[in-house]
Write an enzyme that holds these catalytic residues in place. Structure first.
Site, PDB file in Angstrom:
ATOM      1  N   ALA A  13       0.965  -1.292   0.147  1.00 41.68           N
ATOM      2  CA  ALA A  13      -0.031  -0.064   0.132  1.00 41.68           C
ATOM      3  C   ALA A  13       0.743   1.190   0.038  1.00 41.68           C
ATOM      4  O   ALA A  13       0.290   2.467  -0.189  1.00 41.68           O
ATOM      5  CB  ALA A  13      -0.948   0.125   1.336  1.00 41.68           C
ATOM      6  N   SER A  14       2.084   1.007   0.107  1.00 42.91           N
ATOM      7  CA  SER A  14       3.009   2.156   0.267  1.00 42.91           C
ATOM      8  C   SER A  14       3.441   2.821  -1.038  1.00 42.91           C
ATOM      9  O   SER A  14       4.149   2.218  -2.143  1.00 42.91           O
ATOM     10  CB  SER A  14       4.145   1.806   1.075  1.00 42.91           C
ATOM     11  OG  SER A  14       5.370   2.696   0.808  1.00 42.91           O
ATOM     12  N   THR A  15       3.264   4.079  -1.282  1.00 43.52           N
ATOM     13  CA  THR A  15       3.288   4.792  -2.578  1.00 43.52           C
ATOM     14  C   THR A  15       5.131   4.854  -2.626  1.00 43.52           C
ATOM     15  O   THR A  15       5.567   4.489  -3.831  1.00 43.52           O
ATOM     16  CB  THR A  15       3.051   6.329  -2.397  1.00 43.52           C
ATOM     17  OG1 THR A  15       3.441   6.997  -1.373  1.00 43.52           O
ATOM     18  CG2 THR A  15       1.383   6.397  -2.716  1.00 43.52           C
ATOM     19  N   SER A  17       7.285   2.806  -1.350  1.00 46.39           N
ATOM     20  CA  SER A  17       7.738   1.446  -1.592  1.00 46.39           C
ATOM     21  C   SER A  17       7.886   1.256  -3.181  1.00 46.39           C
ATOM     22  O   SER A  17       8.900   0.424  -3.755  1.00 46.39           O
ATOM     23  CB  SER A  17       7.034   0.565  -0.956  1.00 46.39           C
ATOM     24  OG  SER A  17       7.212   0.516   0.465  1.00 46.39           O
TER      25      SER A  17
END
Length: 202
Positions: A13-15, A17
């Site tokens: 869910a991490s941008t 990442s």
């Protein structure tokens, strides 16, 4: 002599990442550094802080900055970018699959494909059919993996990864941990983390 290595802790869910996942294999290969792929979930860590969603949703100004920064960074790295809806996406199944593939030849291809679909095309990465198609496309044993992620073994293993992340002091993604225990947080620390691993191989 021990080969330099780095643990790459990422959350689907991490941008930010996304930015690291699309670059880390090339950068690590250039330096001769191995990657230990560590998928995990930030939700349980955020929940302990009383957060019910991403801090980018809880703090509108921070969220607005992040989305504009992602546009800039993706332009810088020549990556496509789309704001996925909803955000954050549910990446539990994708994380379980990545855990299953973490030591395999397919891990990098799978992680990049999921991130590219999510943040490059705005696709729903929680959809099991989509994830199965990704596995087929990269040549991984899709049926076996999709069955395995529903087992208690894999579910417990991902929970254990969250506990290990907390033990290491990880509070966000992407995070990078070197063999000597040094922690680096954020896509903008990827190069520094790789260089540190070269100088401190463990």
């Amino acid at each position: 002599m021990t080969k330099p290595a780095i643990s790459f802790w990422f959350e689907f869910a991490s941008t930010y990442s996304y930015l690291s996942a699309m670059r880390i294999e090339t950068l690590a290969r250039e330096r001769g550094v191995d990657i230990d792929w560590r998928p995990f979930l930030l939700g349980p860590i955020f929940a302990e802080l009383g957060w019910s969603t991403s801090p980018f949703n809880l703090q509108p100004a921070k969220g607005a900055y992040m989305w504009r920064d992602m546009e800039r960074q993706c332009e810088r790295f020549s990556l496509p970018f789309t704001h996925p809806v909803p955000f954050p996406q549910n990446g539990i199944k994708a994380a379980r699959i990545a855990w299953c593939l973490r030591k395999s030849e397919w891990i990098g291809s799978f992680v990049r494909a999921v991130y590219a679909a999510e943040f490059g095309q705005g696709q729903d990465i929680s959809d099991a059919a989509f994830l199965a198609c990704v596995l087929v496309d990269i040549g991984a044993p899709a049926k076996n993996v999709m069955q395995r992620i529903e087992t208690g073994e894999v579910k417990d293993a991902l929970r254990a990864e969250v506990e290990e992340a907390k033990r290491l002091g990880i509070f966000g993604a992407p995070s990078f941990v070197t063999p000597d225990g040094e922690l680096f947080w954020g896509n903008d620390r990827l190069d520094e983390a790789l260089d540190w691993a070269l100088r401190h191989p463990g």
